[in-house]
Design an enzyme around this catalytic site. Structure first.
Site, PDB file in Angstrom:
ATOM      1  N   ASP A   1       3.104  17.186   6.024  1.00 53.10           N
ATOM      2  CA  ASP A   1       2.547  17.291   4.670  1.00 53.10           C
ATOM      3  C   ASP A   1       3.088  16.165   3.792  1.00 53.10           C
ATOM      4  O   ASP A   1       2.344  15.563   3.014  1.00 53.10           O
ATOM      5  CB  ASP A   1       2.913  18.649   4.057  1.00 53.10           C
TER       6      ASP A   1
ATOM      7  N   VAL B   1      10.306  -1.584  -9.374  1.00 51.79           N
ATOM      8  CA  VAL B   1       9.907  -0.225  -8.996  1.00 51.79           C
ATOM      9  C   VAL B   1      10.738   0.212  -7.792  1.00 51.79           C
ATOM     10  O   VAL B   1      10.847  -0.510  -6.807  1.00 51.79           O
ATOM     11  CB  VAL B   1       8.407  -0.188  -8.652  1.00 51.79           C
TER      12      VAL B   1
ATOM     13  N   HIS C   1       7.225   7.029  -0.895  1.00 55.25           N
ATOM     14  CA  HIS C   1       7.623   5.726  -0.366  1.00 55.25           C
ATOM     15  C   HIS C   1       8.770   5.150  -1.207  1.00 55.25           C
ATOM     16  O   HIS C   1       8.719   5.196  -2.433  1.00 55.25           O
ATOM     17  CB  HIS C   1       6.438   4.747  -0.420  1.00 55.25           C
TER      18      HIS C   1
ATOM     19  N   ASP D   1      11.314   1.728  -1.930  1.00 58.11           N
ATOM     20  CA  ASP D   1      11.362   0.268  -1.806  1.00 58.11           C
ATOM     21  C   ASP D   1      12.614  -0.149  -1.042  1.00 58.11           C
ATOM     22  O   ASP D   1      13.734   0.035  -1.521  1.00 58.11           O
ATOM     23  CB  ASP D   1      11.343  -0.370  -3.202  1.00 58.11           C
TER      24      ASP D   1
ATOM     25  N   HIS E   1      13.520  13.409  -7.961  1.00 59.51           N
ATOM     26  CA  HIS E   1      12.498  13.132  -8.970  1.00 59.51           C
ATOM     27  C   HIS E   1      11.129  12.977  -8.314  1.00 59.51           C
ATOM     28  O   HIS E   1      10.152  13.591  -8.729  1.00 59.51           O
ATOM     29  CB  HIS E   1      12.864  11.863  -9.735  1.00 59.51           C
ATOM     30  N   GLU E   2      11.059  12.164  -7.243  1.00 62.45           N
ATOM     31  CA  GLU E   2       9.765  11.903  -6.602  1.00 62.45           C
ATOM     32  C   GLU E   2       9.191  13.137  -5.922  1.00 62.45           C
ATOM     33  O   GLU E   2       7.982  13.349  -5.910  1.00 62.45           O
ATOM     34  CB  GLU E   2       9.900  10.761  -5.605  1.00 62.45           C
TER      35      GLU E   2
ATOM     36  N   HIS F   1       7.083  15.046  -8.213  1.00 63.49           N
ATOM     37  CA  HIS F   1       5.695  14.589  -8.234  1.00 63.49           C
ATOM     38  C   HIS F   1       4.942  15.110  -7.009  1.00 63.49           C
ATOM     39  O   HIS F   1       3.788  15.531  -7.101  1.00 63.49           O
ATOM     40  CB  HIS F   1       5.641  13.063  -8.233  1.00 63.49           C
TER      41      HIS F   1
ATOM     42  N   HIS G   1       5.556  14.057 -15.810  1.00 61.38           N
ATOM     43  CA  HIS G   1       6.787  13.753 -16.542  1.00 61.38           C
ATOM     44  C   HIS G   1       7.050  14.736 -17.686  1.00 61.38           C
ATOM     45  O   HIS G   1       6.136  15.393 -18.185  1.00 61.38           O
ATOM     46  CB  HIS G   1       6.728  12.330 -17.104  1.00 61.38           C
TER      47      HIS G   1
ATOM     48  N   ASP H   1     -12.702   8.231  18.568  1.00 57.11           N
ATOM     49  CA  ASP H   1     -13.964   8.602  19.216  1.00 57.11           C
ATOM     50  C   ASP H   1     -15.098   7.741  18.678  1.00 57.11           C
ATOM     51  O   ASP H   1     -16.018   7.360  19.416  1.00 57.11           O
ATOM     52  CB  ASP H   1     -14.297  10.077  18.955  1.00 57.11           C
TER      53      ASP H   1
ATOM     54  N   ALA I   1     -21.383   6.382  15.583  1.00 59.26           N
ATOM     55  CA  ALA I   1     -22.004   6.513  14.265  1.00 59.26           C
ATOM     56  C   ALA I   1     -22.242   5.137  13.671  1.00 59.26           C
ATOM     57  O   ALA I   1     -21.505   4.191  13.953  1.00 59.26           O
ATOM     58  CB  ALA I   1     -21.114   7.335  13.330  1.00 59.26           C
TER      59      ALA I   1
ATOM     60  N   ALA J   1     -21.474   2.563  18.348  1.00 57.87           N
ATOM     61  CA  ALA J   1     -22.638   1.950  17.709  1.00 57.87           C
ATOM     62  C   ALA J   1     -22.177   1.204  16.469  1.00 57.87           C
ATOM     63  O   ALA J   1     -21.262   1.638  15.774  1.00 57.87           O
ATOM     64  CB  ALA J   1     -23.672   3.018  17.340  1.00 57.87           C
TER      65      ALA J   1
ATOM     66  N   ASP K   1     -14.990   1.877  22.717  1.00 61.68           N
ATOM     67  CA  ASP K   1     -14.919   3.295  22.330  1.00 61.68           C
ATOM     68  C   ASP K   1     -15.537   3.534  20.962  1.00 61.68           C
ATOM     69  O   ASP K   1     -16.125   4.591  20.706  1.00 61.68           O
ATOM     70  CB  ASP K   1     -13.450   3.752  22.244  1.00 61.68           C
TER      71      ASP K   1
END
Length: 482
Positions: free
Chosen positions: A160, A182, A198, A200, A220-221, A224, A230, A303, A348, A396, A443
């Site tokens: 998740d 950041v 993520h 840095d 903190h992250e 979110h 905030h 696929d 497809a 295709a 494929d």
């Protein structure tokens, strides 16, 4: 509206005065430009104009928005770009729009499960892996202590919350900017990239007051990632700017606790008396849910793949991943949930002139406009012009500038003329002879940015069709932003 907002990370605070002194000289054009960008990003949905523009409405918009910013940070509300306002704007900070008290993202997205998995797919060399594991678990525990959520670390597959440490461009159209800028960013709850966090790698990650404290940044992250925006409360973990505090025995501050409990409820205290439940009949075991394919596997095999309405679709085991051209992240859906009657897509392609998409499954094909199957479908492959010996199409892809669709079956391919609705003469032909450089079989295939991409196994070839030349080889999972 599904909240898929890419979130920048909080940064080390710069100590400034809280009084409202006015500069002795007018702000420079560069300061005005920085202020405009700041207010546009954090205090306005539509952006504001600098105060020296000709239109009076733009001046009012800038002043009004500036007053809102000054009020938020407890500055003297003047509507003027004084030195203390500029100093606050210069503070490194998180990239989410500011709100008052605890806040939630638009639509109040939240997880609809009580056990969330997380996976660290790339570690920082600044700390040992075991220390990073323990720190991430500690940061998540500040939330599981107060709400009925539990977190489980996994070492493979799609979790998740996917966590990584990486510098500069890292696949989500929000590249990091090097040391001191950041620090990290996270996504609000939802499918695809929802919850992903993520960091840095150019930062110096520590567990002390030096550098960037991983526990405080991660906590903190993860707020979110659980749905918190905030807060205006300066002692809150979700306040826009970051300041080191002692992490020993850290508990979630009251404002953050109230915010996350408003989403998920209150976790029952372990020291409350419990009533022994009456024995219940043993329920029948539920069937195991069908596993979702791991989009981050380096051995990922498609696929099918297709470019549809400028978005890229990748199909695997009855599911598909949609990579949006407007960058809403990568969403995961079951094929049947969008196109009932189609359980698995073998091939497809989109024919834009007729505004339709063709899906192949087994010995049948469907024509779809939007999410609606057109009348008369599915039809047998023989209606497409295939001989009876063909019982499945491998791949295709439509080539717009010649109005032909290439259809791959085993070691050969056909060329279908979309204008006449018939197969071209002298086909099928051998793939490796007519399309040198892509191998013997395909494929999945799709068009993107003027190039064709032919996939076989876990790799694919970027191909210049007019020159019949292979440009480079990629791994399939490179499209999955892992």
């Amino acid at each position: 509206m599904e909240a898929k907002l890419a979130v920048k990370m909080m940064m080390l605070v710069m100590i400034v005065s809280a009084c409202g002194a006015v500069p002795t000289t007018a702000p420079s054009q560069e300061e005005l430009s920085r202020a405009q960008n700041y207010l546009s990003e954090f205090f306005s949905d539509v952006g504001v104009s600098p105060p020296n523009t000709v239109r009076r409405s733009s001046l009012d918009s800038f002043e009004d928005t500036l007053k809102k910013m000054q009020e938020f940070f407890g500055l003297t509300v003047t509507g003027k770009l004084d030195t203390n306002t500029l100093a606050v704007m210069a503070r490194p900070r998180c990239g989410v729009t500011d709100v008052t008290r605890y806040g939630h993202f638009d639509g109040q997205p939240k997880w609809d499960k009580t056990v969330l998995t997380y996976r660290i797919i790339q570690y920082t060399p600044d700390l040992s892996e075991s220390v990073v594991d323990a720190t991430i678990a500690k940061a998540l525990k500040v939330y599981s202590d107060v709400v009925p959520l539990d977190f489980k670390q996994i070492s493979s597959g799609t979790a998740d919350i996917m966590i990584l440490f990486k510098a500069q461009e890292h696949g989500d159209f929000a590249p990091f900017d090097g040391e001191g800028g950041v620090l990290a960013h996270a996504y609000s709850p939802g499918e695809g990239a929802g919850g992903d966090t993520h960091f840095d790698e150019d930062e110096n990650w520590t567990l002390t007051s030096a550098g960037a404290n991983l526990f405080l940044v991660a906590a903190h992250e993860f707020g979110h990632a659980l749905g918190l925006a905030h807060s205006q409360v300066q002692t809150a973990l979700m306040y826009p700017t970051y300041q080191y505090v002692n992490t020993e025995g850290y508990k979630l501050p009251d404002d953050d606790r109230q915010g996350v409990q408003a989403l998920y409820g209150v976790r029952a205290s372990s020291d409350q008396p419990t009533v022994k439940p009456k024995p219940q009949p043993k329920p029948e075991p539920e069937p195991e849910p069908e596993p979702v394919p791991d989009r981050c596997s380096r051995n990922l095999i498609f696929d099918a793949a297709a470019s549809i309405r400028r978005d890229l679709y990748f199909f695997k085991d009855g599911y598909f991943w949609k990579r949006s051209s407007s960058w809403d992240g990568i969403s995961t859906r079951k094929v049947q949930s969008v196109w009932p009657g189609i359980s698995k897509v073998d091939a497809a392609y989109e024919y834009k002139k007729d505004n339709k998409v063709i899906f192949f499954e087994g010995n049948q094909f469907w024509a779809i406009r939007g999410n609606t199957v057109l009348p008369g479908y599915p039809k047998p492959l023989s209606d497409f012009g295939f001989p009876s010996s063909v019982t499945k199409v491998d791949a295709a892809v439509h080539v717009p500038f010649i109005s032909r669709t290439l259809l791959f079956v085993d070691y050969k391919y056909w060329s279908y003329n979309e204008r006449t609705g018939k197969m071209d003469r002298r086909f099928p032909k051998y793939i490796n002879r007519e399309l040198p450089g892509i191998g013997f079989r395909v494929d999945a295939a799709f068009e993107n940015g003027g190039y064709l991409y032919f996939s076989y196994g876990s790799t694919q070839t970027e191909y210049h069709y007019q020159r019949r030349r292979a440009r480079r080889t990629l791994l399939n999972y490179a499209w999955m932003d892992c």
